[in-house]
Write a protein that holds these residues in place. Structure first.
Motif, PDB file in Angstrom:
ATOM      1  N   GLU A   7      53.139  17.637  34.569  1.00  0.00           N
ATOM      2  CA  GLU A   7      51.734  17.982  34.834  1.00  0.00           C
ATOM      3  C   GLU A   7      51.228  17.928  36.172  1.00  0.00           C
ATOM      4  OE1 GLU A   7      49.324  16.114  31.609  1.00  0.00           O
ATOM      5  OE2 GLU A   7      50.339  17.071  30.196  1.00  0.00           O
ATOM      6  N   ARG A   8      51.639  16.985  36.989  1.00  0.00           N
ATOM      7  CA  ARG A   8      51.356  16.742  38.045  1.00  0.00           C
ATOM      8  C   ARG A   8      52.157  17.468  39.202  1.00  0.00           C
ATOM      9  NH1 ARG A   8      45.855  15.519  39.488  1.00  0.00           N
ATOM     10  NH2 ARG A   8      44.855  13.997  37.999  1.00  0.00           N
ATOM     11  N   GLY A   9      53.018  17.970  38.667  1.00  0.00           N
ATOM     12  CA  GLY A   9      54.130  18.606  39.862  1.00  0.00           C
ATOM     13  C   GLY A   9      54.930  17.820  40.504  1.00  0.00           C
ATOM     14  N   VAL A  10      56.023  17.242  39.953  1.00  0.00           N
ATOM     15  CA  VAL A  10      56.927  16.278  40.601  1.00  0.00           C
ATOM     16  C   VAL A  10      57.844  17.300  41.373  1.00  0.00           C
ATOM     17  CG1 VAL A  10      58.419  16.289  38.478  1.00  0.00           C
ATOM     18  CG2 VAL A  10      58.504  14.388  40.213  1.00  0.00           C
ATOM     19  N   ARG A  11      58.160  16.810  42.650  1.00  0.00           N
ATOM     20  CA  ARG A  11      59.263  17.285  43.336  1.00  0.00           C
ATOM     21  C   ARG A  11      60.418  16.378  43.756  1.00  0.00           C
ATOM     22  NH1 ARG A  11      58.477  19.607  49.565  1.00  0.00           N
ATOM     23  NH2 ARG A  11      56.991  17.682  49.277  1.00  0.00           N
ATOM     24  N   VAL A  12      61.858  16.462  43.592  1.00  0.00           N
ATOM     25  CA  VAL A  12      62.712  15.561  43.954  1.00  0.00           C
ATOM     26  C   VAL A  12      63.488  16.251  45.038  1.00  0.00           C
ATOM     27  CG1 VAL A  12      63.221  14.993  41.637  1.00  0.00           C
ATOM     28  CG2 VAL A  12      64.355  16.909  42.422  1.00  0.00           C
ATOM     29  N   PHE A  13      64.218  15.260  46.008  1.00  0.00           N
ATOM     30  CA  PHE A  13      64.735  15.685  47.312  1.00  0.00           C
ATOM     31  C   PHE A  13      66.192  15.518  46.929  1.00  0.00           C
ATOM     32  CE2 PHE A  13      60.406  14.230  47.945  1.00  0.00           C
ATOM     33  CZ  PHE A  13      59.988  15.458  48.568  1.00  0.00           C
ATOM     34  N   GLU A  14      66.809  15.605  48.208  1.00  0.00           N
ATOM     35  CA  GLU A  14      68.559  15.565  47.983  1.00  0.00           C
ATOM     36  C   GLU A  14      68.850  13.920  47.575  1.00  0.00           C
ATOM     37  OE1 GLU A  14      72.263  16.972  48.216  1.00  0.00           O
ATOM     38  OE2 GLU A  14      70.364  18.116  48.560  1.00  0.00           O
ATOM     39  N   SER A  15      69.586  14.097  46.749  1.00  0.00           N
ATOM     40  CA  SER A  15      70.164  12.570  46.102  1.00  0.00           C
ATOM     41  C   SER A  15      71.031  11.891  46.995  1.00  0.00           C
ATOM     42  CB  SER A  15      70.804  12.483  44.789  1.00  0.00           C
ATOM     43  OG  SER A  15      72.047  13.586  44.807  1.00  0.00           O
ATOM     44  N   GLN A  16      71.134  10.553  46.976  1.00  0.00           N
ATOM     45  CA  GLN A  16      72.129   9.792  47.896  1.00  0.00           C
ATOM     46  C   GLN A  16      73.042   9.203  46.893  1.00  0.00           C
ATOM     47  OE1 GLN A  16      72.753   9.318  51.487  1.00  0.00           O
ATOM     48  NE2 GLN A  16      74.661   8.570  50.332  1.00  0.00           N
TER      49      GLN A  16
END
Length: 326
Positions: free
Chosen positions: A254-263
């Motif tokens: 609902e707040r807009g989560v963004r994920v980045f490149e995993s390691q």
């Protein structure tokens, strides 16, 4: 939701941000790497679970390093597990070792809490950037609490960053026996205005009677983020069918989560014959002679990976002399 490639796999740490709440964090899943690490020592279940929690926390913290250094978590305490060390070599290698008293462990309750097994002592977190830089170390007291609360205490007193941590460990039973999994999530409140991240002072412990400890209302965004994290159940952190991406979406969509490149994360010890020889330089020639066994050899076992190094004393002396001459 995404930036970069979604993984949904084991042995990865996934950074994320929820800009609507001014929070950033990381989620970690450990599967085969943790199981391999634990299998090297055949720890009892209670010890394996504590080591699993420590590994998940260490990866969450160590994976924030922006350089090729080492993050180490170490406990020294009076509980059945009196010492535990976890090394994370950035960007992706982990190893761990625990020392415990089998008799005291057998006397513990049926399903002992992590805090019960650690007891009273200290938890040290060390960042080592190499020989050219000073080491940084933060220390918190262990007073029967587990790793989650110890991490909260560390960030309150050392980093002054509002932080929430959740950790979990579970066993999987299958035809070949059993294996371990661990997971965790760390969320930190990092608003552009430092004033919004202010926290109440630590309790002094010796307030005069009638005086109240300093209190401070928390920012609404941080209160909301904490409330979301507190809904996380253990099974969501370790269930192979619930990926980190799926969990983050449930918490923050609902707040807009963004994920980045995993390691990726892997279990690997950095011991070697060369390191053993360098270690030998710290002992006197007489001490090295006393290390020779009845078979005329020097045996050295790495506590982290249980690898045994079988060394010829004459070769050791020659190589130590060469190292010292160089």
């Amino acid at each position: 939701m995404s930036e970069g490639r979604l993984e949904g796999a084991d042995d990865v740490v996934l950074p994320f941000a929820v800009e609507g709440l001014d929070v950033r964090g990381r989620a970690v899943r450990l599967g085969p790497s943790l199981d391999q690490l634990l299998a090297r020592h055949a720890y009892p279940d209670a010890v394996a679970r504590v080591v699993g929690e420590a590994c998940a926390l260490t990866v969450l913290l160590g994976s924030s390093l922006k350089f090729e250094g080492r993050f180490q978590l170490q406990t020294k305490s009076d509980g059945p597990i009196d010492m535990l060390v976890v090394d994370f070599d950035a960007p992706d290698r982990i190893r761990a070792y625990a020392r415990f008293d089998p008799e005291r462990l057998a006397e513990a309750s049926a399903n002992p809490r992590t805090g019960e097994l650690l007891g009273q002592g200290i938890l040290a977190m060390t960042i080592d950037q190499g020989a050219d830089f000073s080491r940084y170390q933060g220390v918190v007291s262990l007073e029967g609490q587990g790793f989650e609360e110890a991490a909260h205490q560390y960030f309150r007193q050392s980093e002054q960053i509002p932080t929430r941590v959740r950790l979990a460990v579970a066993e999987e039973f299958h035809e070949g026996g059993r294996s371990y999994r661990a997971g965790g999530i760390l969320v930190q409140f990092l608003p552009s205005s430092p004033e919004r991240a202010r926290q109440a002072d630590l309790h002094p412990g010796d307030l005069p009677e009638g005086r109240e400890a300093h209190s401070l209302d928390e920012d609404d965004a941080w209160v909301e983020a904490k409330a979301f994290v507190d809904t996380v159940e253990d099974h969501e952190l370790v269930d192979p069918g619930v990926s980190s991406e799926r969990l983050l979406y449930r918490l923050f969509h609902e707040r807009g989560v963004r994920v980045f490149e995993s390691q990726a994360v892997r279990e690997e010890c950095h011991c070697s014959r060369e390191r053993i020889i360098r270690m030998m330089r710290n002992f006197s020639a007489d001490d090295r002679r006393h290390m020779v066994g009845d078979d005329g050899r020097i045996g050295v076992t790495c506590e982290f990976c249980s690898r045994v190094y079988d060394l010829d004393p004459a070769e050791v002396e020659a190589e130590v002399a060469g190292e010292q001459a160089g």
